[in-house]
Motif scaffolding. Sequence first.
Motif, PDB file in Angstrom:
ATOM      1  N   LYS A  94       0.806  -1.225   0.000  1.00  0.00           N
ATOM      2  CA  LYS A  94       0.000   0.000   0.000  1.00  0.00           C
ATOM      3  C   LYS A  94       0.842   1.279   0.000  1.00  0.00           C
ATOM      4  O   LYS A  94       0.277   2.381  -0.045  1.00  0.00           O
ATOM      5  CB  LYS A  94      -0.921   0.013   1.220  1.00  0.00           C
ATOM      6  N   LEU A  95       2.172   1.154   0.050  1.00  0.00           N
ATOM      7  CA  LEU A  95       3.002   2.357   0.069  1.00  0.00           C
ATOM      8  C   LEU A  95       2.846   3.140  -1.230  1.00  0.00           C
ATOM      9  O   LEU A  95       2.771   2.555  -2.311  1.00  0.00           O
ATOM     10  CB  LEU A  95       4.475   1.973   0.259  1.00  0.00           C
ATOM     11  N   PRO A  96       2.800   4.476  -1.158  1.00  0.00           N
ATOM     12  CA  PRO A  96       2.684   5.290  -2.377  1.00  0.00           C
ATOM     13  C   PRO A  96       3.876   5.067  -3.308  1.00  0.00           C
ATOM     14  O   PRO A  96       4.981   4.758  -2.850  1.00  0.00           O
ATOM     15  CB  PRO A  96       2.672   6.729  -1.837  1.00  0.00           C
ATOM     16  N   PRO A  97       3.679   5.249  -4.601  1.00  0.00           N
ATOM     17  CA  PRO A  97       4.783   5.048  -5.562  1.00  0.00           C
ATOM     18  C   PRO A  97       6.008   5.897  -5.252  1.00  0.00           C
ATOM     19  O   PRO A  97       7.144   5.432  -5.425  1.00  0.00           O
ATOM     20  CB  PRO A  97       4.150   5.444  -6.899  1.00  0.00           C
ATOM     21  N   ALA A  98       5.814   7.135  -4.793  1.00  0.00           N
ATOM     22  CA  ALA A  98       6.957   8.001  -4.498  1.00  0.00           C
ATOM     23  C   ALA A  98       7.808   7.424  -3.370  1.00  0.00           C
ATOM     24  O   ALA A  98       9.044   7.504  -3.411  1.00  0.00           O
ATOM     25  CB  ALA A  98       6.469   9.401  -4.125  1.00  0.00           C
ATOM     26  N   ILE A  99       7.148   6.836  -2.379  1.00  0.00           N
ATOM     27  CA  ILE A  99       7.876   6.214  -1.265  1.00  0.00           C
ATOM     28  C   ILE A  99       8.598   4.968  -1.754  1.00  0.00           C
ATOM     29  O   ILE A  99       9.775   4.738  -1.425  1.00  0.00           O
ATOM     30  CB  ILE A  99       6.910   5.872  -0.117  1.00  0.00           C
ATOM     31  N   ARG A 100       7.911   4.152  -2.526  1.00  0.00           N
ATOM     32  CA  ARG A 100       8.520   2.912  -3.020  1.00  0.00           C
ATOM     33  C   ARG A 100       9.743   3.203  -3.890  1.00  0.00           C
ATOM     34  O   ARG A 100      10.726   2.460  -3.861  1.00  0.00           O
ATOM     35  CB  ARG A 100       7.486   2.100  -3.796  1.00  0.00           C
ATOM     36  N   LYS A 101       9.703   4.295  -4.635  1.00  0.00           N
ATOM     37  CA  LYS A 101      10.817   4.649  -5.508  1.00  0.00           C
ATOM     38  C   LYS A 101      12.063   5.030  -4.713  1.00  0.00           C
ATOM     39  O   LYS A 101      13.193   4.730  -5.118  1.00  0.00           O
ATOM     40  CB  LYS A 101      10.405   5.804  -6.421  1.00  0.00           C
ATOM     41  N   LEU A 102      11.862   5.694  -3.563  1.00  0.00           N
ATOM     42  CA  LEU A 102      12.987   6.165  -2.759  1.00  0.00           C
ATOM     43  C   LEU A 102      13.382   5.190  -1.649  1.00  0.00           C
ATOM     44  O   LEU A 102      14.375   5.407  -0.962  1.00  0.00           O
ATOM     45  CB  LEU A 102      12.633   7.516  -2.120  1.00  0.00           C
ATOM     46  N   MET A 103      12.634   4.137  -1.492  1.00  0.00           N
ATOM     47  CA  MET A 103      12.805   3.224  -0.368  1.00  0.00           C
ATOM     48  C   MET A 103      14.225   2.675  -0.275  1.00  0.00           C
ATOM     49  O   MET A 103      14.718   2.028  -1.198  1.00  0.00           O
ATOM     50  CB  MET A 103      11.799   2.072  -0.489  1.00  0.00           C
ATOM     51  N   ASN A 104      14.898   3.008   0.827  1.00  0.00           N
ATOM     52  CA  ASN A 104      16.244   2.525   1.144  1.00  0.00           C
ATOM     53  C   ASN A 104      17.315   2.927   0.125  1.00  0.00           C
ATOM     54  O   ASN A 104      18.398   2.332   0.101  1.00  0.00           O
ATOM     55  CB  ASN A 104      16.235   0.994   1.310  1.00  0.00           C
TER      56      ASN A 104
ATOM     57  N   ASP B 151      18.563   6.024   0.210  1.00  0.00           N
ATOM     58  CA  ASP B 151      19.401   6.821   1.110  1.00  0.00           C
ATOM     59  C   ASP B 151      18.664   6.915   2.434  1.00  0.00           C
ATOM     60  O   ASP B 151      17.794   6.077   2.718  1.00  0.00           O
ATOM     61  CB  ASP B 151      19.718   8.203   0.508  1.00  0.00           C
ATOM     62  N   THR B 152      18.989   7.932   3.252  1.00  0.00           N
ATOM     63  CA  THR B 152      18.375   7.996   4.584  1.00  0.00           C
ATOM     64  C   THR B 152      17.084   8.800   4.623  1.00  0.00           C
ATOM     65  O   THR B 152      16.530   9.009   5.707  1.00  0.00           O
ATOM     66  CB  THR B 152      19.374   8.597   5.593  1.00  0.00           C
ATOM     67  N   ARG B 153      16.593   9.260   3.477  1.00  0.00           N
ATOM     68  CA  ARG B 153      15.317   9.972   3.472  1.00  0.00           C
ATOM     69  C   ARG B 153      14.157   9.022   3.747  1.00  0.00           C
ATOM     70  O   ARG B 153      13.270   9.312   4.552  1.00  0.00           O
ATOM     71  CB  ARG B 153      15.109  10.686   2.134  1.00  0.00           C
ATOM     72  N   VAL B 154      14.153   7.898   3.058  1.00  0.00           N
ATOM     73  CA  VAL B 154      13.102   6.894   3.222  1.00  0.00           C
ATOM     74  C   VAL B 154      13.762   5.576   3.619  1.00  0.00           C
ATOM     75  O   VAL B 154      14.505   4.985   2.828  1.00  0.00           O
ATOM     76  CB  VAL B 154      12.288   6.720   1.931  1.00  0.00           C
ATOM     77  N   VAL B 155      13.508   5.158   4.848  1.00  0.00           N
ATOM     78  CA  VAL B 155      14.090   3.927   5.383  1.00  0.00           C
ATOM     79  C   VAL B 155      12.956   2.972   5.717  1.00  0.00           C
ATOM     80  O   VAL B 155      12.041   3.326   6.474  1.00  0.00           O
ATOM     81  CB  VAL B 155      14.939   4.209   6.644  1.00  0.00           C
ATOM     82  N   VAL B 156      13.010   1.790   5.146  1.00  0.00           N
ATOM     83  CA  VAL B 156      11.949   0.807   5.356  1.00  0.00           C
ATOM     84  C   VAL B 156      12.580  -0.532   5.696  1.00  0.00           C
ATOM     85  O   VAL B 156      13.189  -1.191   4.843  1.00  0.00           O
ATOM     86  CB  VAL B 156      11.048   0.669   4.107  1.00  0.00           C
ATOM     87  N   ASN B 157      12.492  -0.942   6.960  1.00  0.00           N
ATOM     88  CA  ASN B 157      12.947  -2.261   7.384  1.00  0.00           C
ATOM     89  C   ASN B 157      12.177  -2.655   8.640  1.00  0.00           C
ATOM     90  O   ASN B 157      11.248  -1.961   9.045  1.00  0.00           O
ATOM     91  CB  ASN B 157      14.470  -2.288   7.604  1.00  0.00           C
ATOM     92  N   ASP B 158      12.571  -3.752   9.257  1.00  0.00           N
ATOM     93  CA  ASP B 158      11.811  -4.262  10.398  1.00  0.00           C
ATOM     94  C   ASP B 158      12.158  -3.570  11.713  1.00  0.00           C
ATOM     95  O   ASP B 158      11.582  -3.905  12.748  1.00  0.00           O
ATOM     96  CB  ASP B 158      12.039  -5.769  10.543  1.00  0.00           C
TER      97      ASP B 158
END
Length: 312
Positions: free
Chosen positions: A268-278, A280-287
């Motif tokens: 469900k993450l927006p495309p803009a978030i998915r594009k930047l995911m991990n 760099d440190t702007r968008v960090v997605v992990n457990d």
Amino acid sequence: MRYYGGRGLLLSASMPTALETSIYRTLAYFAYIKYPLTSFEIWKWLLEPRQETSLAEVVQTLSSSTWLSERLESHQGFYALEHVAEQRHDRHLRFLDAMRKYQKVERVIKLLGRLPWIDGIAVCNSLSWHHTNGESDIDLFIVAKPGRVWSARMLSTLPIMLLRQRPGEAKLDPMCLSFFSTESAFDFAKLKIGSADPYLAYWCQSLVPVVSRGAWQARFQLANAWLREVLPNAAPVLRASRFRSNAPLRWPWLPVSERLLKQFQIEKLPPAIRKLMNKDTRVVVNDQMLKFHEQDSRDLIRYTLEGRMTRL
């Protein structure tokens, strides 16, 4: 030549002392957000001073330094690089707006503070500085229990979503829940942009805990010892007790699969978030951490600060 600072040194009038430079650097940082400071606040938020400095030394330097008087403005106890009177008036208006927002925070944490999988909540960004306006979001940093960052995000964002209080939905004071972390990810030095990241240091030291369960703030400080080198005088914020909640959990443990919640939310993450995911440190997605700051001004703030210091 002039005698200065009580340290037995003769200094050239054209050359700033280390303390004068630190005071200017601190005000240059806050010039970016047009936030004037009192003498106490200059001391508290002194940015990377070269030596231990007392409040009395800062006050004396502000009152006696010719070098600073040629570069700063003062008005009714506030200091800024420019337009200090206007900025002082604006800061007062923004403070009033922030106090209104805190009333909404009080209502929200009565719910979020009782949810399972959440050990702490802190106000962050402009509201933590009481420097908001009618268009500002209410930004919250949420500390999740170990292994439950996806559960904490799901359960906390669901009521905000159902009440249509997210950015782009609420007409006034939208709630932005865009930063979650477990204690295992508390070492925020890993989030720095380059070797120097003053914005991140100020962000960490301006967090305003409104839900504290298990003394997470003390452990956050221990995990970020580097902050004491950047901002040695900035003690952690302690908000007035009426704005804090230490309420015990009222919900029973919910047998929800963390893996399924993670899979559902990533889809469900927006495309803009998915594009930047991990990337760099702007968008960090992990457990251990979920950080969704696609609009990150840290590079611009650092570049602006370095430019001001270079022109000296």
